[in-house]
Design an enzyme around this catalytic site. Structure first.
Site, short mmCIF file in Angstrom:
data_model
loop_
_atom_site.label_atom_id
_atom_site.label_comp_id
_atom_site.label_asym_id
_atom_site.label_seq_id
_atom_site.Cartn_x
_atom_site.Cartn_y
_atom_site.Cartn_z
N GLY A 41 -24.14 -21.85 110.52
CA GLY A 41 -22.91 -22.27 109.83
C GLY A 41 -22.26 -21.11 109.10
N GLU A 42 -21.46 -21.45 108.09
CA GLU A 42 -20.78 -20.45 107.27
C GLU A 42 -19.83 -19.55 108.06
OE1 GLU A 42 -24.54 -19.41 105.77
OE2 GLU A 42 -24.46 -21.37 104.86
N GLY A 43 -19.38 -20.05 109.20
CA GLY A 43 -18.41 -19.30 109.98
C GLY A 43 -19.02 -18.31 110.95
#
Lengths: 241, 241
Positions: free
Chosen positions: B207-209
């Site tokens: 996650g987190e881009g």
């Protein structure tokens, strides 16, 4: 860009390394595509190019190639090294029609029948079927691996070259990343045989290093993640229960 | 980085936009996670962030998010919008054990039973289950699409947000690229429902881009190929016979 065997005289231009072994290879249905000495010369040329690129400060090498009809030579190399049936290793390359595709498979079969390639003699296999680009790429991969520099492989031509490199020095596979999986069926066979998982799989079939270059940022990101990203320990994050 | 709902007061730091809607959402098994007004506020915040990023000259937007337990909220959103069974849309997130995984599925089931989500009311679905990040990302996607700027989606949280965005404005999907396919099973469901093919598929679940950022160079390369690479016509290359 390295001219190892363009069948024409090329003008000197910046960025082009003139390392021509011969102006084109011979028809592998009539005899070996090149002599063993030519195959060795192309291997050494590729290794020297890798050495020079690393000496210039490059810490990751990327393969690319241009060659006419080299998916046919690749199919013959892949069948030789992996024992795959020519119908399963031969693809439509630039988009040939069904009749030409049948003829392409038949040409590969004739080559295999003529040369009885021995995968334990990788230089002999390269000499029988290779384009000069295959032999030079095999040398390039071996040169990178010997210097412990990763090399990102492009598509089916680089894959066929990697089979030759790994047949010569099995540990070389540890230096290889599969940049992508091309649409050529022989490439999937090759990656499976080498145990390499492609980083990009977008149905590309262009060659010329395009698939490998697309994967370069992924390899760079992985290296940066390993080197630069804080761990739970280093950042003082509590482990979950 | 936009604070739309961290359950703590954050110090002002460069690069952090303070846009807190509320300090955390509510337990969706007990009631709606947020009010409709809060969902609308988060949607508008996301659209405003997209607008400002585009006004600053960015021509491709990338989603990223941080949130605790947001794969659970994502699973509930995915089930609501696609009709998928919770067991098929719920994953192990950060790596929970079998008992916690069973409880996670059960929590999603209880939420769905409580709220009877109506996919024709996307704001209501977001209010029922969303994290603020889901609503803000949905607005971000809508803001990008409205300005005809492509937006690269990260993993399952962005995918759940995209389902809400596309439920609100179906044409928004044309602005979306699936950066990658995460290991969360709900993400594959989401991409299939949206008809998006992931550009990278490496079993990531961070996650987190991260997955979207890995795909950014691929999107940039595609744009450059379309814009800068010579065609056979423009380069005067003869067509094959």
């Amino acid at each position: 860009m390295v001219d190892v065997g363009v069948a024409a005289d090329l003008e000197a231009v910046p960025g082009l390394l003139p390392r021509k072994i011969a102006p084109g290879t011979a028809d592998f249905t009539q005899g070996p595509a090149m002599t063993r000495d030519q195959a060795m010369a192309a291997l050494v040329t590729g290794a020297e190019v890798a050495r020079d690129r690393v000496a210039a400060g490059n810490r990751c090498l990327v393969t690319g190639d241009m060659g006419i009809a080299n998916t046919t030579a690749s199919a013959a190399l892949i069948c030789s090294f992996t024992g795959t049936d020519p119908a399963d290793a031969t693809g439509r390359g630039t988009g040939i029609d069904a009749a030409t595709y049948a003829r392409k498979i038949e040409v590969v079969c004739r080559g295999l029948d003529r040369h009885h390639p021995d995968p334990a003699d990788p230089v002999g296999v390269l000499a029988a079927f290779g384009g000069f680009e295959h032999a030079a790429l095999a040398g390039f991969i071996l040169g990178a691996a010997a210097l412990r520099v990763p090399v990102i492989l492009d598509g089916v031509i680089a894959g066929a070259a990697a089979l030759a490199a790994v047949a010569l020095a099995p540990d070389a596979v540890a230096a290889c990343f599969a940049g992508h999986r091309s649409a050529e069926p022989g490439h999937a066979v090759t990656l499976g045989y080498l145990g390499l998982r492609p980083l990009v799989d977008l149905g590309l079939r262009l060659g010329e290093g395009t698939g490998a270059l697309l994967a370069l940022p992924l390899v760079q990101s992985a290296a940066r993640a390993l080197r630069d990203v804080a761990t739970f320990d280093s950042a003082g994050v509590a482990e979950k229960n």
